[in-house]
Design an enzyme around this catalytic site. Structure first.
Site, PDB file in Angstrom:
ATOM      1  N   ARG A  15       8.255   6.500  10.365  1.00  0.00           N
ATOM      2  CA  ARG A  15       7.038   6.413  11.212  1.00  0.00           C
ATOM      3  C   ARG A  15       7.471   6.203  12.377  1.00  0.00           C
ATOM      4  O   ARG A  15       8.699   6.027  12.342  1.00  0.00           O
ATOM      5  CB  ARG A  15       6.448   5.083  10.540  1.00  0.00           C
ATOM      6  CG  ARG A  15       5.630   5.383   9.533  1.00  0.00           C
ATOM      7  CD  ARG A  15       4.706   4.581   8.449  1.00  0.00           C
ATOM      8  NE  ARG A  15       5.667   2.925   7.713  1.00  0.00           N
ATOM      9  CZ  ARG A  15       5.564   2.420   7.686  1.00  0.00           C
ATOM     10  NH1 ARG A  15       3.529   1.864   7.398  1.00  0.00           N
ATOM     11  NH2 ARG A  15       6.039   1.542   6.793  1.00  0.00           N
ATOM     12  N   LYS A  74       8.960  -1.281  11.049  1.00  0.00           N
ATOM     13  CA  LYS A  74       9.115  -2.311   9.642  1.00  0.00           C
ATOM     14  C   LYS A  74      10.360  -3.486  10.214  1.00  0.00           C
ATOM     15  O   LYS A  74      10.703  -3.231  11.331  1.00  0.00           O
ATOM     16  CB  LYS A  74      10.093  -1.678   8.435  1.00  0.00           C
ATOM     17  CG  LYS A  74       9.834  -0.382   8.042  1.00  0.00           C
ATOM     18  CD  LYS A  74       8.250  -1.348   7.347  1.00  0.00           C
ATOM     19  CE  LYS A  74       8.722  -1.938   6.467  1.00  0.00           C
ATOM     20  NZ  LYS A  74       7.381  -3.161   5.661  1.00  0.00           N
ATOM     21  N   TYR A  93       6.036  -5.129  11.736  1.00  0.00           N
ATOM     22  CA  TYR A  93       5.874  -5.636  10.152  1.00  0.00           C
ATOM     23  C   TYR A  93       7.521  -6.012   9.852  1.00  0.00           C
ATOM     24  O   TYR A  93       8.524  -6.266  10.248  1.00  0.00           O
ATOM     25  CB  TYR A  93       5.758  -4.431   9.256  1.00  0.00           C
ATOM     26  CG  TYR A  93       4.309  -3.930   9.118  1.00  0.00           C
ATOM     27  CD1 TYR A  93       3.053  -5.365   9.143  1.00  0.00           C
ATOM     28  CD2 TYR A  93       4.120  -2.657   8.815  1.00  0.00           C
ATOM     29  CE1 TYR A  93       1.789  -4.214   9.123  1.00  0.00           C
ATOM     30  CE2 TYR A  93       2.454  -2.071   9.121  1.00  0.00           C
ATOM     31  CZ  TYR A  93       1.948  -3.098   8.981  1.00  0.00           C
ATOM     32  OH  TYR A  93       0.561  -2.004   9.197  1.00  0.00           O
ATOM     33  N   HIS A  95       7.265  -9.482   7.068  1.00  0.00           N
ATOM     34  CA  HIS A  95       7.093  -9.305   5.217  1.00  0.00           C
ATOM     35  C   HIS A  95       8.394 -10.684   5.251  1.00  0.00           C
ATOM     36  O   HIS A  95       9.349 -10.326   5.027  1.00  0.00           O
ATOM     37  CB  HIS A  95       7.696  -8.385   4.944  1.00  0.00           C
ATOM     38  CG  HIS A  95       6.654  -7.696   4.736  1.00  0.00           C
ATOM     39  ND1 HIS A  95       4.755  -8.137   4.791  1.00  0.00           N
ATOM     40  CD2 HIS A  95       5.788  -6.306   5.717  1.00  0.00           C
ATOM     41  CE1 HIS A  95       4.114  -7.485   5.085  1.00  0.00           C
ATOM     42  NE2 HIS A  95       5.213  -6.134   5.226  1.00  0.00           N
ATOM     43  N   GLU A 117       1.184  -8.183   9.916  1.00  0.00           N
ATOM     44  CA  GLU A 117       0.948  -8.562   8.440  1.00  0.00           C
ATOM     45  C   GLU A 117      -0.047  -9.814   8.575  1.00  0.00           C
ATOM     46  O   GLU A 117      -0.567 -10.592   7.999  1.00  0.00           O
ATOM     47  CB  GLU A 117       1.937  -8.076   7.107  1.00  0.00           C
ATOM     48  CG  GLU A 117       2.843  -9.804   7.238  1.00  0.00           C
ATOM     49  CD  GLU A 117       3.966  -9.245   8.391  1.00  0.00           C
ATOM     50  OE1 GLU A 117       5.194  -9.736   7.690  1.00  0.00           O
ATOM     51  OE2 GLU A 117       4.295  -8.240   8.905  1.00  0.00           O
ATOM     52  N   ASP A 197     -10.800  -9.148  -9.329  1.00  0.00           N
ATOM     53  CA  ASP A 197     -10.357 -10.427  -8.377  1.00  0.00           C
ATOM     54  C   ASP A 197     -10.774 -11.017  -9.119  1.00  0.00           C
ATOM     55  O   ASP A 197     -11.715 -11.422  -9.585  1.00  0.00           O
ATOM     56  CB  ASP A 197     -10.518  -9.775  -7.453  1.00  0.00           C
ATOM     57  CG  ASP A 197     -10.344 -10.114  -5.876  1.00  0.00           C
ATOM     58  OD1 ASP A 197      -9.104  -9.466  -5.357  1.00  0.00           O
ATOM     59  OD2 ASP A 197     -10.962 -11.565  -5.342  1.00  0.00           O
ATOM     60  N   SER A 219     -10.867 -12.170 -12.181  1.00  0.00           N
ATOM     61  CA  SER A 219      -8.962 -11.933 -13.048  1.00  0.00           C
ATOM     62  C   SER A 219      -8.874 -13.748 -13.196  1.00  0.00           C
ATOM     63  O   SER A 219      -9.015 -14.420 -12.553  1.00  0.00           O
ATOM     64  CB  SER A 219      -8.375 -11.601 -11.494  1.00  0.00           C
ATOM     65  OG  SER A 219      -7.012 -11.978 -11.407  1.00  0.00           O
ATOM     66  N   LEU A 239      -2.413  -9.849  -2.611  1.00  0.00           N
ATOM     67  CA  LEU A 239      -1.849 -10.794  -1.449  1.00  0.00           C
ATOM     68  C   LEU A 239      -1.940 -12.049  -0.773  1.00  0.00           C
ATOM     69  O   LEU A 239      -3.425 -12.638  -1.188  1.00  0.00           O
ATOM     70  CB  LEU A 239      -2.582  -9.708  -0.091  1.00  0.00           C
ATOM     71  CG  LEU A 239      -1.831  -9.712   1.383  1.00  0.00           C
ATOM     72  CD1 LEU A 239      -0.711  -9.636   1.759  1.00  0.00           C
ATOM     73  CD2 LEU A 239      -3.145  -8.948   2.346  1.00  0.00           C
ATOM     74  N   ALA A 267       2.191  -4.832  -3.779  1.00  0.00           N
ATOM     75  CA  ALA A 267       2.879  -5.893  -3.140  1.00  0.00           C
ATOM     76  C   ALA A 267       4.249  -6.327  -3.365  1.00  0.00           C
ATOM     77  O   ALA A 267       4.345  -7.742  -2.530  1.00  0.00           O
ATOM     78  CB  ALA A 267       2.021  -7.196  -4.129  1.00  0.00           C
ATOM     79  N   ILE A 268       5.139  -5.429  -2.995  1.00  0.00           N
ATOM     80  CA  ILE A 268       6.778  -5.411  -3.469  1.00  0.00           C
ATOM     81  C   ILE A 268       7.252  -5.861  -1.737  1.00  0.00           C
ATOM     82  O   ILE A 268       7.867  -6.373  -2.254  1.00  0.00           O
ATOM     83  CB  ILE A 268       6.908  -4.495  -3.728  1.00  0.00           C
ATOM     84  CG1 ILE A 268       8.475  -4.894  -4.343  1.00  0.00           C
ATOM     85  CG2 ILE A 268       6.985  -2.882  -3.042  1.00  0.00           C
ATOM     86  CD1 ILE A 268       8.841  -4.990  -5.363  1.00  0.00           C
ATOM     87  N   ASP A 269       6.117  -5.735  -1.098  1.00  0.00           N
ATOM     88  CA  ASP A 269       7.598  -5.809   0.106  1.00  0.00           C
ATOM     89  C   ASP A 269       6.788  -7.295   0.312  1.00  0.00           C
ATOM     90  O   ASP A 269       7.202  -8.084   1.799  1.00  0.00           O
ATOM     91  CB  ASP A 269       6.218  -5.222   1.669  1.00  0.00           C
ATOM     92  CG  ASP A 269       4.708  -5.375   1.896  1.00  0.00           C
ATOM     93  OD1 ASP A 269       4.066  -5.546   1.003  1.00  0.00           O
ATOM     94  OD2 ASP A 269       4.675  -4.052   2.280  1.00  0.00           O
ATOM     95  N   VAL A 297       8.088   0.698  -4.216  1.00  0.00           N
ATOM     96  CA  VAL A 297       9.214   0.657  -2.893  1.00  0.00           C
ATOM     97  C   VAL A 297       8.420   0.595  -1.924  1.00  0.00           C
ATOM     98  O   VAL A 297       7.122   0.273  -1.903  1.00  0.00           O
ATOM     99  CB  VAL A 297       8.258   2.411  -2.747  1.00  0.00           C
ATOM    100  CG1 VAL A 297       9.436   2.761  -1.075  1.00  0.00           C
ATOM    101  CG2 VAL A 297       9.333   3.336  -3.840  1.00  0.00           C
ATOM    102  N   ASN A 299       7.953   0.390   1.461  1.00  0.00           N
ATOM    103  CA  ASN A 299       6.905   1.190   2.564  1.00  0.00           C
ATOM    104  C   ASN A 299       6.284   2.227   2.488  1.00  0.00           C
ATOM    105  O   ASN A 299       6.974   3.971   2.617  1.00  0.00           O
ATOM    106  CB  ASN A 299       8.630   1.124   3.722  1.00  0.00           C
ATOM    107  CG  ASN A 299       9.376   2.140   3.297  1.00  0.00           C
ATOM    108  OD1 ASN A 299       9.994   2.172   2.101  1.00  0.00           O
ATOM    109  ND2 ASN A 299      10.628   3.206   4.035  1.00  0.00           N
ATOM    110  N   GLU A 322      -2.206  -5.859  25.110  1.00  0.00           N
ATOM    111  CA  GLU A 322      -2.369  -7.422  26.093  1.00  0.00           C
ATOM    112  C   GLU A 322      -1.155  -7.912  26.065  1.00  0.00           C
ATOM    113  O   GLU A 322      -0.121  -8.666  27.182  1.00  0.00           O
ATOM    114  CB  GLU A 322      -2.703  -8.128  25.283  1.00  0.00           C
ATOM    115  CG  GLU A 322      -4.462  -7.430  24.997  1.00  0.00           C
ATOM    116  CD  GLU A 322      -5.328  -8.169  25.793  1.00  0.00           C
ATOM    117  OE1 GLU A 322      -5.063  -9.185  26.639  1.00  0.00           O
ATOM    118  OE2 GLU A 322      -7.132  -7.629  25.988  1.00  0.00           O
TER     119      GLU A 322
END
Length: 370
Positions: A15, A74, A93, A95, A117, A197, A219, A239, A267-269, A297, A299, A322
């Site tokens: 990206r 990233k 991002y 993380h 994020e 959830d 959940s 998350l 949710a691995i990141d 993975v 990303n 901005e």
């Protein structure tokens, strides 16, 4: 102000942080934009498109990073830590809960790090995470279907089954943007879908939209264990904005799953919501544990960079404009949600959830704004 867009260096990250239309918008407002040559190649955007939009193309990463505001996709990689400095604002991002070494580098350099994020509106929504969550959620089902094929290590099950043959059972844990999109695509592919959830209002909303075609469950540990035990594909979509994801799927649960079932942990990141999981790459995306195939993975949207780049720029461009044309205090007065996006400033962590996840003290952002 000068805005820099370097080429992404994370493995298999194709990206780019802005589109030519985004460049045009910034230039139209008097902002100088420099883009590293080849930055858009992976997203099928050539240098000429950026140049025609008004960008200055530079041949080195150093030239792109020598800007007041750097736009990335990233988190900075170790090879980029040397570019961080105290008078730089980095918008990307981050993380940090999953990458504490990046937090340490930002703190040491006293860089202002604004994380896509953790920008959060009063209603709790995450406007800059949403587009990539939507892409990752839709991809999760697609990826899961791929690895359920026997030659890729899975159970040899077609997600939608066939006339007279039961379809795959897909269990999605978390009904946010990732989870809902994953469940929606799985349902569209005619799988049997269960969505879990803790937020009953969110489950009511899904139920009203899909009118029972997605089974919704409240959940809790026992409900997750029962659902996972009979699943062909489990998609983890839990998350906590800015924090590490809780381990919802335990090692004991994995031991009880069907042989060659598939787990996709989106949710691995944020550390992952599956116990014992570790980050993988697009080149080596899976590993087997307890006879279950794990895909993690970090990303995922990087696999579809053209779609992802345009979706991301649509969301980030108003904030980037901005930040490039106003002083930060003025921007925060108009967009208070951006304050939660500021993770680091002047050598301190300024987002409480991020600070807690890193085990570092939280500093009040107001102390650093003039």
């Amino acid at each position: 102000m000068r805005v820099g867009v370097p080429r992404e260096t994370k493995l298999d990250e194709h990206r780019v942080a802005i589109t030519p239309d985004g460049v045009h918008e910034l230039v139209r407002h008097g902002v100088e934009v420099v883009v590293e040559s080849g930055a858009g190649e992976g997203s099928s955007i050539d240098d000429d498109a950026f140049r025609c939009a008004g960008a200055t193309m530079v041949t080195t990463a150093v030239a792109a990073w020598e800007s007041d505001l750097v736009l990335k996709v990233k988190e900075p990689q170790p090879s980029e830590f040397a570019f961080l400095r105290s008078d730089l604002t980095l918008f990307t991002y981050l993380h940090l809960a999953a990458y504490p070494e990046v937090a340490d580098a930002l703190i040491q350099a006293k860089t202002t790090g604004i994380a896509f994020e953790t920008v959060q509106l009063p209603d709790g929504s995450l406007p800059l995470l949403a587009p990539m969550s939507e892409v990752a959620g839709r991809m999760a089902t697609q990826v899961g279907a791929h690895f359920l094929e026997r030659r890729h290590g899975g159970r040899g099950i077609l997600l939608g089954g066939a006339p007279g043959v039961r379809p795959a059972r897909v269990v999605v844990i978390g009904a946010g943007n990732v989870g809902w999109n994953a469940a929606w695509i799985a349902q569209g592919m005619q799988a049997e879908v269960i969505l879990l959830d803790r937020n009953l209002d969110r489950l009511r909303w899904v139920d009203q939209i899909h009118q029972g075609r997605i089974v919704t469950l409240a959940s809790n540990t026992a409900a997750v264990a029962r659902a996972v035990a009979d699943a062909d594909l489990v998609i983890g979509a839990v998350l906590i904005p800015g924090g590490r994801a809780p381990k919802v799927v335990t090692d004991v649960m994995i031991q009880g799953m069907k042989p060659r079932a598939v787990i996709v942990d989106v949710a691995i990141d944020q550390g992952g919501c599956v116990e014992g999981i570790h980050e993988t790459t697009h080149r080596d995306p899976t590993f087997e544990h307890h006879g279950v195939l794990h895909y993690a993975v970090g990303n995922m949207p990087g696999a579809v960079p053209h779609t992802s780049t345009y979706a991301l720029t649509n969301a980030t461009l108003p904030y980037a404009l901005e930040l490039a044309t106003e002083r930060l205090p003025a921007v925060l007065r108009r967009h208070p949600e951006l304050a939660l996006g500021i993770n680091t400033m002047q050598g301190h962590v300024t987002n409480k959830v991020v600070a807690d996840s890193l085990g570092k003290p939280n500093a009040e952002l107001a102390n650093f704004l003039q």
